[in-house]
Design a protein around this motif. Structure first.
Motif, PDB file in Angstrom:
ATOM      1  N   THR A 153       0.842  -1.195   0.000  1.00  0.00           N
ATOM      2  CA  THR A 153       0.000   0.000   0.000  1.00  0.00           C
ATOM      3  C   THR A 153       0.872   1.238   0.000  1.00  0.00           C
ATOM      4  OG1 THR A 153      -0.113  -0.068   2.432  1.00  0.00           O
ATOM      5  CG2 THR A 153      -1.891  -1.139   1.212  1.00  0.00           C
ATOM      6  N   SER A 154       0.271   2.366  -0.336  1.00  0.00           N
ATOM      7  CA  SER A 154       1.022   3.617  -0.394  1.00  0.00           C
ATOM      8  C   SER A 154       0.068   4.782  -0.203  1.00  0.00           C
ATOM      9  CB  SER A 154       1.731   3.751  -1.747  1.00  0.00           C
ATOM     10  OG  SER A 154       2.281   5.049  -1.914  1.00  0.00           O
ATOM     11  N   ILE A 155       0.543   5.806   0.507  1.00  0.00           N
ATOM     12  CA  ILE A 155      -0.288   6.996   0.680  1.00  0.00           C
ATOM     13  C   ILE A 155      -0.382   7.798  -0.610  1.00  0.00           C
ATOM     14  CG2 ILE A 155       0.220   7.181   3.147  1.00  0.00           C
ATOM     15  CD1 ILE A 155       2.168   9.453   2.454  1.00  0.00           C
ATOM     16  N   PHE A 156       0.483   7.487  -1.578  1.00  0.00           N
ATOM     17  CA  PHE A 156       0.474   8.217  -2.845  1.00  0.00           C
ATOM     18  C   PHE A 156      -0.474   7.588  -3.867  1.00  0.00           C
ATOM     19  CE2 PHE A 156       4.730   8.777  -0.958  1.00  0.00           C
ATOM     20  CZ  PHE A 156       4.681  10.151  -0.741  1.00  0.00           C
ATOM     21  N   ASP A 157      -0.929   6.382  -3.599  1.00  0.00           N
ATOM     22  CA  ASP A 157      -1.887   5.720  -4.483  1.00  0.00           C
ATOM     23  C   ASP A 157      -2.731   4.784  -3.629  1.00  0.00           C
ATOM     24  OD1 ASP A 157      -3.358   4.671  -6.504  1.00  0.00           O
ATOM     25  OD2 ASP A 157      -1.651   3.969  -7.706  1.00  0.00           O
ATOM     26  N   MET A 158      -3.812   5.326  -3.086  1.00  0.00           N
ATOM     27  CA  MET A 158      -4.546   4.606  -2.052  1.00  0.00           C
ATOM     28  C   MET A 158      -5.505   3.550  -2.585  1.00  0.00           C
ATOM     29  SD  MET A 158      -5.213   7.380   0.953  1.00  0.00           S
ATOM     30  CE  MET A 158      -3.815   8.236   1.693  1.00  0.00           C
ATOM     31  N   LYS A 159      -5.561   3.388  -3.889  1.00  0.00           N
ATOM     32  CA  LYS A 159      -6.432   2.326  -4.397  1.00  0.00           C
ATOM     33  C   LYS A 159      -5.946   0.948  -3.967  1.00  0.00           C
ATOM     34  CE  LYS A 159      -4.334   1.686  -9.010  1.00  0.00           C
ATOM     35  NZ  LYS A 159      -3.323   2.756  -8.989  1.00  0.00           N
ATOM     36  N   TYR A 160      -4.653   0.855  -3.621  1.00  0.00           N
ATOM     37  CA  TYR A 160      -4.111  -0.437  -3.182  1.00  0.00           C
ATOM     38  C   TYR A 160      -4.603  -0.834  -1.794  1.00  0.00           C
ATOM     39  CZ  TYR A 160      -1.054  -0.337  -7.218  1.00  0.00           C
ATOM     40  OH  TYR A 160      -0.579  -0.310  -8.512  1.00  0.00           O
ATOM     41  N   LEU A 161      -5.283   0.097  -1.106  1.00  0.00           N
ATOM     42  CA  LEU A 161      -5.914  -0.262   0.158  1.00  0.00           C
ATOM     43  C   LEU A 161      -7.080  -1.222  -0.072  1.00  0.00           C
ATOM     44  CD1 LEU A 161      -6.063   3.273   1.839  1.00  0.00           C
ATOM     45  CD2 LEU A 161      -4.469   1.424   2.398  1.00  0.00           C
ATOM     46  N   TRP A 162      -7.625  -1.215  -1.297  1.00  0.00           N
ATOM     47  CA  TRP A 162      -8.838  -1.983  -1.587  1.00  0.00           C
ATOM     48  C   TRP A 162      -8.621  -3.107  -2.586  1.00  0.00           C
ATOM     49  CZ3 TRP A 162     -11.624   0.136   2.047  1.00  0.00           C
ATOM     50  CH2 TRP A 162     -11.403   1.483   2.368  1.00  0.00           C
ATOM     51  N   ILE A 283     -14.419   6.674   0.475  1.00  0.00           N
ATOM     52  CA  ILE A 283     -15.691   7.069  -0.140  1.00  0.00           C
ATOM     53  C   ILE A 283     -15.744   6.701  -1.614  1.00  0.00           C
ATOM     54  CG2 ILE A 283     -17.130   9.046  -0.771  1.00  0.00           C
ATOM     55  CD1 ILE A 283     -16.173  10.417   1.797  1.00  0.00           C
ATOM     56  N   TYR A 284     -14.655   6.979  -2.349  1.00  0.00           N
ATOM     57  CA  TYR A 284     -14.697   6.843  -3.807  1.00  0.00           C
ATOM     58  C   TYR A 284     -13.982   5.591  -4.325  1.00  0.00           C
ATOM     59  CZ  TYR A 284     -16.392  11.633  -3.579  1.00  0.00           C
ATOM     60  OH  TYR A 284     -17.139  12.750  -3.285  1.00  0.00           O
ATOM     61  N   ASP A 285     -12.730   5.355  -3.875  1.00  0.00           N
ATOM     62  CA  ASP A 285     -11.977   4.220  -4.415  1.00  0.00           C
ATOM     63  C   ASP A 285     -12.615   2.885  -4.068  1.00  0.00           C
ATOM     64  OD1 ASP A 285     -10.168   5.992  -5.460  1.00  0.00           O
ATOM     65  OD2 ASP A 285      -8.667   5.720  -3.876  1.00  0.00           O
ATOM     66  N   SER A 286     -13.091   2.760  -2.826  1.00  0.00           N
ATOM     67  CA  SER A 286     -13.661   1.475  -2.407  1.00  0.00           C
ATOM     68  C   SER A 286     -14.863   1.107  -3.275  1.00  0.00           C
ATOM     69  CB  SER A 286     -14.066   1.531  -0.932  1.00  0.00           C
ATOM     70  OG  SER A 286     -15.091   2.493  -0.713  1.00  0.00           O
ATOM     71  N   LYS A 287     -15.735   2.087  -3.552  1.00  0.00           N
ATOM     72  CA  LYS A 287     -16.926   1.816  -4.376  1.00  0.00           C
ATOM     73  C   LYS A 287     -16.551   1.563  -5.831  1.00  0.00           C
ATOM     74  CE  LYS A 287     -20.710   4.061  -3.979  1.00  0.00           C
ATOM     75  NZ  LYS A 287     -21.720   5.140  -3.929  1.00  0.00           N
ATOM     76  N   ALA A 288     -15.493   2.216  -6.294  1.00  0.00           N
ATOM     77  CA  ALA A 288     -15.083   2.037  -7.687  1.00  0.00           C
ATOM     78  C   ALA A 288     -14.446   0.668  -7.916  1.00  0.00           C
ATOM     79  CB  ALA A 288     -14.105   3.138  -8.086  1.00  0.00           C
ATOM     80  N   ILE A 289     -13.781   0.141  -6.887  1.00  0.00           N
ATOM     81  CA  ILE A 289     -13.042  -1.110  -7.039  1.00  0.00           C
ATOM     82  C   ILE A 289     -13.855  -2.320  -6.590  1.00  0.00           C
ATOM     83  CG2 ILE A 289     -11.006  -2.380  -6.213  1.00  0.00           C
ATOM     84  CD1 ILE A 289      -9.558   0.332  -6.065  1.00  0.00           C
ATOM     85  N   LEU A 290     -14.660  -2.141  -5.534  1.00  0.00           N
ATOM     86  CA  LEU A 290     -15.359  -3.279  -4.936  1.00  0.00           C
ATOM     87  C   LEU A 290     -16.851  -3.219  -5.209  1.00  0.00           C
ATOM     88  CD1 LEU A 290     -13.623  -3.232  -1.419  1.00  0.00           C
ATOM     89  CD2 LEU A 290     -12.972  -4.565  -3.437  1.00  0.00           C
ATOM     90  N   PRO A 291     -17.423  -4.286  -5.725  1.00  0.00           N
ATOM     91  CA  PRO A 291     -18.885  -4.347  -5.865  1.00  0.00           C
ATOM     92  C   PRO A 291     -19.505  -4.690  -4.516  1.00  0.00           C
ATOM     93  CG  PRO A 291     -17.907  -6.379  -6.667  1.00  0.00           C
ATOM     94  CD  PRO A 291     -16.765  -5.473  -6.309  1.00  0.00           C
ATOM     95  N   TYR A 292     -20.721  -4.227  -4.285  1.00  0.00           N
ATOM     96  CA  TYR A 292     -21.418  -4.593  -3.061  1.00  0.00           C
ATOM     97  C   TYR A 292     -21.653  -6.107  -3.048  1.00  0.00           C
ATOM     98  CZ  TYR A 292     -22.482   0.315  -2.010  1.00  0.00           C
ATOM     99  OH  TYR A 292     -22.399   1.639  -1.705  1.00  0.00           O
ATOM    100  N   GLY A 293     -21.468  -6.665  -1.857  1.00  0.00           N
ATOM    101  CA  GLY A 293     -21.690  -8.099  -1.730  1.00  0.00           C
ATOM    102  C   GLY A 293     -21.512  -8.551  -0.300  1.00  0.00           C
ATOM    103  N   TRP A 294     -22.120  -9.689   0.027  1.00  0.00           N
ATOM    104  CA  TRP A 294     -22.023 -10.260   1.379  1.00  0.00           C
ATOM    105  C   TRP A 294     -21.824 -11.763   1.217  1.00  0.00           C
ATOM    106  CZ3 TRP A 294     -21.822  -8.117   6.185  1.00  0.00           C
ATOM    107  CH2 TRP A 294     -21.991  -8.963   7.293  1.00  0.00           C
ATOM    108  N   ASP A 295     -20.577 -12.209   1.418  1.00  0.00           N
ATOM    109  CA  ASP A 295     -20.243 -13.619   1.245  1.00  0.00           C
ATOM    110  C   ASP A 295     -19.281 -14.040   2.353  1.00  0.00           C
ATOM    111  OD1 ASP A 295     -19.764 -16.158   0.425  1.00  0.00           O
ATOM    112  OD2 ASP A 295     -18.930 -15.634  -1.537  1.00  0.00           O
ATOM    113  N   PRO A 296     -19.804 -14.334   3.565  1.00  0.00           N
ATOM    114  CA  PRO A 296     -18.949 -14.707   4.699  1.00  0.00           C
ATOM    115  C   PRO A 296     -18.056 -15.911   4.427  1.00  0.00           C
ATOM    116  CG  PRO A 296     -21.184 -14.240   5.446  1.00  0.00           C
ATOM    117  CD  PRO A 296     -21.227 -14.282   3.949  1.00  0.00           C
ATOM    118  N   ALA A 297     -18.489 -16.802   3.555  1.00  0.00           N
ATOM    119  CA  ALA A 297     -17.702 -18.004   3.272  1.00  0.00           C
ATOM    120  C   ALA A 297     -16.316 -17.656   2.733  1.00  0.00           C
ATOM    121  CB  ALA A 297     -18.444 -18.896   2.273  1.00  0.00           C
ATOM    122  N   ARG A 298     -16.210 -16.575   1.991  1.00  0.00           N
ATOM    123  CA  ARG A 298     -14.893 -16.168   1.490  1.00  0.00           C
ATOM    124  C   ARG A 298     -14.422 -14.846   2.107  1.00  0.00           C
ATOM    125  NH1 ARG A 298     -14.763 -12.726  -3.182  1.00  0.00           N
ATOM    126  NH2 ARG A 298     -16.829 -11.989  -3.821  1.00  0.00           N
ATOM    127  N   GLY A 299     -15.085 -14.428   3.181  1.00  0.00           N
ATOM    128  CA  GLY A 299     -14.644 -13.240   3.911  1.00  0.00           C
ATOM    129  C   GLY A 299     -14.955 -11.937   3.219  1.00  0.00           C
TER     130      GLY A 299
END
Length: 350
Positions: A153-162, A283-299
């Motif tokens: 991860t990097s503070i200069f490119d925070m999309k890697y947080l997600w 607010i923005y990167d997480s929604k752009a990278i991750l689709p909404y979903g709930w699947d506890p079996a794979r965390g």
């Protein structure tokens, strides 16, 4: 961090209290900590947190009573003796009397007033209270820097947080970092209610009450990479404010003002620039990278409700910090105007 050694010679019910639980196989191609033991999470992690709370309580008392208080008492008593000597010399009293041969020099001047003794005791106690914060945050910030350095991860490119969410299983250092930090902030809630209340008691309580659930949720839902970044950002400032207070209680006014100025600049950068960047990414990167979903079996836990709750708690923390920064700016004005640094957040009891 591996619990293999513990299982060999401890009763099974004790093992979760002294080692990390839920060891699992290392991923075939881990993107961080390739040589570490990896873990899942679960309710037994609370046992390790309880142990850490007890350890922190013990270490806090050792730091205060065995090191900080004796040093502060020695230094402040020495200062008071010198002050009394100069005052008596100016008044023509020849300074303090030298004790007879074979007798120890008294710890305090014989003519100390009750008010001076009360101030000395107050400063010794407050110096000791702040010493544990400096020790803890310095060590934990260093460890947090190590953890973040080894994450992709990097503070200069925070999309890697997600990217590549969910980030499971957890590397041993990441799990240890999260659990010890959770234990510390839980311990802080207990300390806040045990000590004399300060001016910002309720702000601090609200901060910790938000922080602990935020850490638990981000740990349970595997938002650990953004959590690790936030924790290391927070810890950096928390080294310098208690350090400035310690210098103040030792009457090093110039060094206190310098440390407070550095703290103020650090706060501005980490908590109102980089932290806002983290919120923006949540607010923005997480929604752009991750689709909404709930699947506890794979965390996978990323629903609209989880998103709103986590972003909401981050924004709430920022609002509290804005209030605190306004108070910090008031202190900065006093420094600039030559009145010296005094923390209006929490230096005086109510």
């Amino acid at each position: 961090m591996n619990n293999t050694w513990a299982r060999e010679w401890l009763p099974s019910f004790v093992v979760p209290f002294v080692s990390l639980s839920y060891p699992t196989d290392t991923p075939s191609q881990p993107d961080s900590f390739p040589n570490s033991t990896y873990y899942n999470d679960g309710l037994l992690d609370a046992c390790f947190v309880v142990t850490c709370i007890a350890v922190f309580a013990i270490l806090r008392d050792i730091t205060r009573l065995w090191f900080a208080e004796p040093f502060a008492r020695w230094h402040l008593t020495r200062q008071l003796r010198k002050s009394k000597t100069r005052k008596n010399s100016v008044n023509g009293k020849g300074g303090l009397e030298t004790p007879p041969k074979g007798e120890k020099t008294p710890l305090l001047p014989p003519n100390i007033t009750k008010a001076e003794e009360r101030i000395l005791q107050r400063n010794v106690q407050r110096f000791a209270e702040q010493s544990w914060s400096v020790v803890y945050y310095t060590v934990q910030w260093g460890f947090g820097l190590y953890v973040n350095h080894n994450l992709p991860t990097s503070i200069f490119d925070m999309k890697y947080l997600w990217i590549n969410y969910p980030h499971i299983p957890l590397a041993g250092p990441v799990k240890f970092y999260y659990l010890t930090q959770t234990a510390f902030y839980t311990h802080q809630i207990l300390i806040l209610n045990a000590e004399a209340r300060r001016k910002d008691h309720w702000q601090m309580m609200l901060h910790h009450v938000i922080t602990v659930p935020l850490m638990v949720v981000s740990y349970s839902y595997y938002w650990t990479r953004v959590g690790c970044l936030i924790m290391v950002l927070m810890d950096w400032c928390d080294i310098w404010l208690p350090a400035a207070k310690m210098l103040k209680y030792l009457s090093f006014s110039t060094l206190c003002d310098a440390a407070f100025t550095f703290f103020m600049l650090s706060w501005l950068v980490t908590r109102h620039i980089i932290f806002v960047m983290v919120i923006n990414s949540a607010i923005y990167d997480s929604k752009a990278i991750l689709p909404y979903g709930w699947d506890p079996a794979r965390g996978y836990y990323f629903t609209r409700g989880v998103y709103i709750a986590c972003v909401g708690m981050l924004v709430a923390l920022q609002l509290i910090q804005i209030v605190w920064f306004w108070m910090i700016c008031r202190v900065a004005y006093k420094v600039i105007s030559g009145q010296g640094a005094e923390d209006t957040r929490s230096d005086d009891e109510m």
